[in-house]
Structures are given as structure tokens and as C-alpha cells.
Design a protein around this motif. Structure first.
Motif, mmCIF file in Angstrom:
data_model
loop_
_atom_site.group_PDB
_atom_site.id
_atom_site.type_symbol
_atom_site.label_atom_id
_atom_site.label_comp_id
_atom_site.label_asym_id
_atom_site.label_seq_id
_atom_site.Cartn_x
_atom_site.Cartn_y
_atom_site.Cartn_z
ATOM 1 N N GLY A 67 0.818 -1.210 0.000
ATOM 2 C CA GLY A 67 0.000 0.000 0.000
ATOM 3 C C GLY A 67 0.848 1.254 0.000
ATOM 4 N N MET A 68 1.930 1.240 0.775
ATOM 5 C CA MET A 68 2.821 2.392 0.810
ATOM 6 C C MET A 68 3.462 2.618 -0.560
ATOM 7 N N VAL A 69 3.839 1.533 -1.213
ATOM 8 C CA VAL A 69 4.410 1.645 -2.567
ATOM 9 C C VAL A 69 3.361 2.199 -3.524
ATOM 10 N N ALA A 70 2.121 1.739 -3.402
ATOM 11 C CA ALA A 70 1.052 2.233 -4.268
ATOM 12 C C ALA A 70 0.817 3.725 -4.062
ATOM 13 N N LEU A 71 0.760 4.172 -2.816
ATOM 14 C CA LEU A 71 0.594 5.601 -2.535
ATOM 15 C C LEU A 71 1.766 6.397 -3.104
ATOM 16 N N GLY A 72 2.970 5.914 -2.853
ATOM 17 C CA GLY A 72 4.159 6.585 -3.361
ATOM 18 C C GLY A 72 4.171 6.645 -4.880
ATOM 19 N N LEU A 73 3.755 5.558 -5.523
ATOM 20 C CA LEU A 73 3.718 5.518 -6.985
ATOM 21 C C LEU A 73 2.728 6.541 -7.550
ATOM 22 N N LEU A 74 1.540 6.609 -6.950
ATOM 23 C CA LEU A 74 0.551 7.600 -7.419
ATOM 24 C C LEU A 74 1.083 9.024 -7.268
ATOM 25 N N ILE A 75 1.689 9.302 -6.139
ATOM 26 C CA ILE A 75 2.219 10.648 -5.893
ATOM 27 C C ILE A 75 3.388 10.938 -6.825
ATOM 28 N N LEU A 76 4.257 9.958 -7.044
ATOM 29 C CA LEU A 76 5.381 10.133 -7.961
ATOM 30 C C LEU A 76 4.893 10.394 -9.384
ATOM 31 N N MET A 77 3.912 9.625 -9.822
ATOM 32 C CA MET A 77 3.376 9.815 -11.179
ATOM 33 C C MET A 77 2.729 11.196 -11.317
ATOM 34 N N GLN A 78 1.995 11.629 -10.299
ATOM 35 C CA GLN A 78 1.397 12.966 -10.313
ATOM 36 C C GLN A 78 2.492 14.026 -10.402
ATOM 37 N N PHE A 79 3.555 13.845 -9.616
ATOM 38 C CA PHE A 79 4.670 14.781 -9.642
ATOM 39 C C PHE A 79 5.307 14.826 -11.031
ATOM 40 N N LEU A 80 5.569 13.662 -11.616
ATOM 41 C CA LEU A 80 6.204 13.616 -12.932
ATOM 42 C C LEU A 80 5.331 14.241 -14.015
ATOM 43 N N VAL A 81 4.045 13.941 -13.993
ATOM 44 C CA VAL A 81 3.141 14.507 -14.998
ATOM 45 C C VAL A 81 3.084 16.024 -14.873
ATOM 46 N N THR A 82 2.967 16.540 -13.660
ATOM 47 C CA THR A 82 2.907 17.992 -13.495
ATOM 48 C C THR A 82 4.253 18.635 -13.806
ATOM 49 N N TYR A 83 5.343 17.965 -13.473
ATOM 50 C CA TYR A 83 6.689 18.475 -13.770
ATOM 51 C C TYR A 83 6.881 18.628 -15.280
ATOM 52 N N VAL A 84 6.520 17.586 -16.024
ATOM 53 C CA VAL A 84 6.664 17.639 -17.484
ATOM 54 C C VAL A 84 5.656 18.632 -18.076
ATOM 55 N N SER A 85 4.465 18.714 -17.529
ATOM 56 C CA SER A 85 3.439 19.636 -18.036
ATOM 57 C C SER A 85 3.893 21.088 -17.987
ATOM 58 N N VAL A 86 4.600 21.437 -16.928
ATOM 59 C CA VAL A 86 5.073 22.812 -16.770
ATOM 60 C C VAL A 86 6.150 23.130 -17.812
ATOM 61 N N ARG A 87 6.872 22.115 -18.238
ATOM 62 C CA ARG A 87 7.999 22.328 -19.147
ATOM 63 C C ARG A 87 7.690 22.058 -20.612
ATOM 64 N N ARG A 88 6.624 21.336 -20.903
ATOM 65 C CA ARG A 88 6.280 20.979 -22.285
ATOM 66 C C ARG A 88 4.804 21.283 -22.553
ATOM 67 N N ALA A 89 4.567 22.316 -23.329
ATOM 68 C CA ALA A 89 3.185 22.745 -23.599
ATOM 69 C C ALA A 89 2.371 21.650 -24.289
ATOM 70 N N GLY A 90 2.975 20.920 -25.200
ATOM 71 C CA GLY A 90 2.263 19.848 -25.895
ATOM 72 C C GLY A 90 1.800 18.759 -24.949
ATOM 73 N N PHE A 91 2.655 18.407 -24.007
ATOM 74 C CA PHE A 91 2.290 17.394 -23.020
ATOM 75 C C PHE A 91 1.186 17.920 -22.109
ATOM 76 N N ALA A 92 1.291 19.190 -21.752
ATOM 77 C CA ALA A 92 0.275 19.803 -20.895
ATOM 78 C C ALA A 92 -1.096 19.739 -21.562
ATOM 79 N N LYS A 93 -1.149 20.020 -22.856
ATOM 80 C CA LYS A 93 -2.432 19.958 -23.574
ATOM 81 C C LYS A 93 -2.979 18.539 -23.606
ATOM 82 N N LEU A 94 -2.084 17.570 -23.628
ATOM 83 C CA LEU A 94 -2.502 16.174 -23.667
ATOM 84 C C LEU A 94 -3.187 15.739 -22.374
ATOM 85 N N VAL A 95 -2.701 16.225 -21.226
ATOM 86 C CA VAL A 95 -3.220 15.738 -19.940
ATOM 87 C C VAL A 95 -4.228 16.658 -19.271
ATOM 88 N N ARG A 96 -4.395 17.864 -19.752
ATOM 89 C CA ARG A 96 -5.388 18.726 -19.110
ATOM 90 C C ARG A 96 -6.203 19.466 -20.164
#
Length: 157
Positions: A67-96
Motif C-alpha cells: 500500500g505504501m508503494v502504491a501511494l508513493g507511486l501515485l504521488i510520484l506519477m502525479q509529480f512527474l506529470v505535473t513536472y513535465v506539463s510545466v515544461r512541455r506545452a504539448g504534453f500539458a495539452k494532452l493531460v489537461r
């Protein structure tokens, strides 16, 4: 049905405390953005975190470490998606999604409302909830990226 054994209750309390502390720690490390509901993607992650915490607490088949790994994985994936979204406009349009203008200067934008599947009654309800009386009071009505409706009152000069 109402009570199985004390061992199950002790497990729920122990695992619940540890999982809760882990979640709080992960959220503090990852920052405020992790739980921000700025768009539909963020909302899905927030719901998934709650669902995962629930599974850890109530399903004996889910070990605390898993469960701890699952929580960490969700938070890590959220962090990575938002990190890339801020830096790549095309990716940002894809996810939001982008906000949509549903009404302007007292008139509905019917094509946009159809595309976004918002009824006039829903739009009018949002206007009233924001303090307006009707569409004639609205300078603009916006369907935000997170699914909320924002009414702006007063006409531009």
C-alpha cells in the motif's frame, strides 16, 4: 457481520495509523500541487489516493508495504506529470483541458455549451450560486479546467 475478531480491529488501527502517517509524509514531500484540483487529472489522482488508502485499511490481502508503494507511486506519477506539463506545452495539452467560454456579454455560446455538454439550466444555476440573477448579469461564464463554472459579472466598457 458486526464483529469478526479483535485481531482484525487491531490490524485496521495499526495499519491505518501507519498508512495515514505515510500518506501525510509523502504529501508533505511532494508539495501542495499533489492535492490541488486544478483539472480533471488532479481530481482522479486525489480520488485514487483515497481509494488506495481505503484498500490498505480494509483489505487484509493488501500488505502495508504494498500500500505504501502504491501511494508513493501515485504521488510520484502525479509529480512527474505535473513536472513535465510545466515544461512541455504539448504534453500539458494532452493531460489537461482548457477552460471553455460558455456565455459572454449576457448571451450563451450554444455551440460551446453543446460541445461541453452543459445545459442552460446548469449554467443558470451556477450564475445564481455566484450571486447573479440570470444570464443578462453575466460578462462571461467559464467552464474551468477542473469542471467548475465561474461567473464574471459586469460588462466591460
Amino acid at each position: 457481520m458486526f464483529f469478526q475478531n479483535w485481531e482484525g480491529i487491531a490490524r485496521t488501527v495499526t495499519v491505518g495509523i501507519l498508512a495515514y502517517v505515510t500518506l501525510i509524509l509523502f504529501l508533505r514531500i511532494s508539495g501542495k500541487r499533489t492535492l490541488a484540483k486544478l483539472n480533471a487529472f488532479d481530481l482522479v489522482v486525489t480520488v485514487a489516493l483515497g481509494s488506495t488508502l481505503s484498500a490498505i485499511l480494509l483489505q487484509e490481502s493488501v500488505a502495508l508495504a504494498e500500500g505504501m508503494v502504491a501511494l508513493g507511486l501515485l504521488i510520484l506519477m502525479q509529480f512527474l506529470v505535473t513536472y513535465v506539463s510545466v515544461r512541455r506545452a504539448g504534453f500539458a495539452k494532452l493531460v489537461r483541458s482548457e477552460p471553455a467560454l460558455l456565455a459572454r456579454d449576457g448571451a450563451f455560446c450554444d455551440a460551446t455549451m453543446r460541445r461541453e455538454r452543459i445545459t442552460r439550466d446548469e449554467a443558470l444555476s451556477a450564475i445564481r450560486a455566484s450571486g447573479g440573477r440570470g444570464i443578462e448579469d453575466v460578462s462571461s461564464l467559464i467552464l474551468e479546467s477542473d469542471g467548475t463554472l465561474s461567473a464574471v459579472f459586469g460588462r466591460a466598457a
